[in-house]
Enzyme design. Structure first.
Site, PDB file in Angstrom:
ATOM      1  NE  ARG A  16      -2.478  -0.576   3.748  1.00 36.04           N
ATOM      2  CZ  ARG A  16      -2.254  -1.198   4.663  1.00 36.04           C
ATOM      3  NH1 ARG A  16      -2.517  -2.451   4.689  1.00 36.04           N
ATOM      4  NH2 ARG A  16      -1.821  -0.899   5.891  1.00 36.04           N
ATOM      5  CE1 TYR A 154       4.549   6.380  12.054  1.00 30.17           C
ATOM      6  CE2 TYR A 154       4.955   8.713  12.542  1.00 30.17           C
ATOM      7  CZ  TYR A 154       4.837   7.737  11.631  1.00 30.17           C
ATOM      8  OH  TYR A 154       4.855   7.759  10.278  1.00 30.17           O
ATOM      9  CB  VAL A 155       7.545  11.208  18.061  1.00 29.59           C
ATOM     10  CG1 VAL A 155       8.823  11.888  17.924  1.00 29.59           C
ATOM     11  CG2 VAL A 155       6.519  11.866  16.858  1.00 29.59           C
ATOM     12  CE  LYS A 158       7.875   6.297  10.775  1.00 25.48           C
ATOM     13  NZ  LYS A 158       8.219   5.211   9.818  1.00 25.48           N
TER      14      LYS A 158
HETATM   15  P1  NDP Z   1       0.130   2.377   4.815  1.00 20.40           P
HETATM   16  O1  NDP Z   1      -0.630   2.078   6.124  1.00 20.40           O
HETATM   17  O2  NDP Z   1      -0.466   2.872   3.614  1.00 20.40           O
HETATM   18  O3  NDP Z   1       0.850   1.020   4.504  1.00 20.40           O
HETATM   19  C1  NDP Z   1       1.796   0.127   5.569  1.00 20.40           C
HETATM   20  C2  NDP Z   1       2.533  -1.022   4.936  1.00 20.40           C
HETATM   21  O4  NDP Z   1       3.095  -1.635   5.771  1.00 20.40           O
HETATM   22  C3  NDP Z   1       1.348  -1.801   4.249  1.00 20.40           C
HETATM   23  O5  NDP Z   1       1.976  -2.601   3.242  1.00 20.40           O
HETATM   24  C4  NDP Z   1       1.086  -2.728   5.254  1.00 20.40           C
HETATM   25  O6  NDP Z   1       0.812  -4.061   5.038  1.00 20.40           O
HETATM   26  C5  NDP Z   1       2.778  -3.064   5.715  1.00 20.40           C
HETATM   27  N1  NDP Z   1       3.041  -3.337   7.240  1.00 20.40           N
HETATM   28  C6  NDP Z   1       2.345  -2.969   8.395  1.00 20.40           C
HETATM   29  N2  NDP Z   1       2.730  -3.827   9.393  1.00 20.40           N
HETATM   30  C7  NDP Z   1       3.619  -4.738   8.942  1.00 20.40           C
HETATM   31  C8  NDP Z   1       4.328  -5.717   9.422  1.00 20.40           C
HETATM   32  N3  NDP Z   1       4.244  -6.233  10.983  1.00 20.40           N
HETATM   33  N4  NDP Z   1       4.874  -6.487   8.810  1.00 20.40           N
HETATM   34  C9  NDP Z   1       4.915  -6.465   7.381  1.00 20.40           C
HETATM   35  N5  NDP Z   1       4.313  -5.478   6.657  1.00 20.40           N
HETATM   36  C10 NDP Z   1       3.727  -4.562   7.485  1.00 20.40           C
HETATM   37  O7  NDP Z   1       1.476   3.223   5.042  1.00 20.40           O
HETATM   38  P2  NDP Z   1       2.006   4.536   4.314  1.00 20.40           P
HETATM   39  O8  NDP Z   1       2.388   4.051   2.936  1.00 20.40           O
HETATM   40  O9  NDP Z   1       1.343   5.916   4.722  1.00 20.40           O
HETATM   41  O10 NDP Z   1       3.545   4.605   5.136  1.00 20.40           O
HETATM   42  C11 NDP Z   1       4.765   3.898   4.722  1.00 20.40           C
HETATM   43  C12 NDP Z   1       5.833   4.390   5.709  1.00 20.40           C
HETATM   44  O11 NDP Z   1       5.926   5.880   5.473  1.00 20.40           O
HETATM   45  C13 NDP Z   1       5.684   4.328   7.211  1.00 20.40           C
HETATM   46  O12 NDP Z   1       6.738   3.626   7.828  1.00 20.40           O
HETATM   47  C14 NDP Z   1       5.146   5.561   7.647  1.00 20.40           C
HETATM   48  O13 NDP Z   1       5.308   5.603   9.019  1.00 20.40           O
HETATM   49  C15 NDP Z   1       5.765   6.250   6.811  1.00 20.40           C
HETATM   50  N6  NDP Z   1       5.241   7.613   6.766  1.00 20.40           N
HETATM   51  C16 NDP Z   1       4.306   8.147   6.168  1.00 20.40           C
HETATM   52  C17 NDP Z   1       3.722   9.100   6.056  1.00 20.40           C
HETATM   53  C18 NDP Z   1       2.598   9.646   5.431  1.00 20.40           C
HETATM   54  O14 NDP Z   1       1.984  10.570   5.527  1.00 20.40           O
HETATM   55  N7  NDP Z   1       1.763   8.503   4.932  1.00 20.40           N
HETATM   56  C19 NDP Z   1       4.603  10.440   6.649  1.00 20.40           C
HETATM   57  C20 NDP Z   1       5.701   9.821   7.201  1.00 20.40           C
HETATM   58  C21 NDP Z   1       6.252   8.638   7.221  1.00 20.40           C
HETATM   59  P3  NDP Z   1      -0.111  -5.104   5.991  1.00 20.40           P
HETATM   60  O15 NDP Z   1      -0.904  -4.267   6.787  1.00 20.40           O
HETATM   61  O16 NDP Z   1      -0.575  -6.308   5.064  1.00 20.40           O
HETATM   62  O17 NDP Z   1       1.129  -6.095   6.661  1.00 20.40           O
END
Ligand code: NDP
Length: 247
Positions: A16, A154-155, A158
């Protein structure tokens, strides 16, 4: 465009948002992508989608569990022979004020966002050392630099990733492996979709460009940092945030 054809990338959270956009950008230029998520359905769909040019293979794995990560990475190495690029992208939020935050909410976020990156990096470093090449990109966040109310867990995760980036970069610099952190601001994905309109309006006011970013904005930097052209950049945290933070 950068010449990365034939390289292999492991991307966590590939199903995603930001991870998916990086997967698409990488596959498009001929990088083989091993994409990790817990839910099998979206990553299997991606294997069959034309958007990934036949270069995507999905693996289910919970990155917070070291044993699972080790097994998955062995499987990826068996399938592709090498991993040149690692994108530690998977992340979650469990937002609430510190006084209300449970131990479970703290542990879940730290286990996935920070320990998950450690698990993947540790298991990938040996093959990268052998290959004398590597690009490790951690996806942090601007809040890891500036803090944020309601996101202590979360902070902390990160900010921890920024420290992990610097230490790993120092350990691996002599071996042609760079380690950098991308710190996105507010990016339109499922993660931010769940925020209230009030909070979104407030956030927009703090962005000089007056708009949220797209996952592709982050993918563009992930492409550059993986390239030969970025070979002299390591240990850095680079923001993609429409000017939210200006150092
Ligand atoms: P999404 O929630 O859209 O996607 C998260 C993804 O991580 C999914 O593919 C999910 O798949 C996977 N995931 C979650 N937990 C696990 C796990 N335990 N093992 C393997 N896969 C996992 O997140 P974003 O695309 O928004 O964010 C991606 C990164 O960017 C994150 O680290 C987020 O903190 C960071 N970020 C995002 C921002 C934003 O504004 N969107 C801003 C700053 C940073 P599944 O649930 O199937 O495991």
């Amino acid at each position: 465009m950068f010449d990365l054809k034939g390289k292999t990338a492991l991307i966590t959270g590939a199903s995603r948002g930001i991870g998916r956009a990086i997967s698409e950008a990488y596959c498009e230029i001929g990088i083989h992508v091993a994409g990790i998520a817990r839910d099998i359905t979206p990553i299997k769909d991606m294997e069959n989608s034309q958007s990934y040019s036949g270069n995507f293979k999905g693996y289910t794995c919970d990155i917070s569990v070291g044993k699972n990560v080790k097994e998955t990475i062995s499987e990826v190495l068996k399938d592709f022979g090498q991993i040149d690029i690692l994108i530690n992208n998977a992340g979650i939020t469990r937002d609430t004020l510190l006084v209300r935050m449970s131990e479970k909410q703290w542990d879940e976020v730290l286990a996935i966002n920070l320990k998950g990156a450690f698990n993947c990096t540790r298991n990938i470093v040996r093959p990268m050392l052998k290959n004398k090449f590597g690009r490790i990109i951690n996806i942090g966040s601007v809040v890891g630099i500036m803090g944020n109310t309601g996101q202590a867990n979360y902070v902390a995760s990160k900010a921890g990733l920024i420290g992990l980036t610097k230490s790993t970069a120092q350990e691996l610099a002599k071996r042609n492996i760079t380690v950098n952190c991308i710190a996105p601001g507010f990016i339109n994905t499922d993660m931010t979709e769940k925020l209230s309109e009030d909070i979104k309006d407030q956030m927009k006011k703090s962005i000089p460009m007056n708009r949220f970013g797209s996952p592709q904005d982050v993918a563009s930097l992930a492409l550059f940092l993986a390239s030969d052209e970025a070979g002299y950049i390591t240990g850095q945290t680079i923001t993609v945030d429409g000017g939210m933070i200006m150092n």
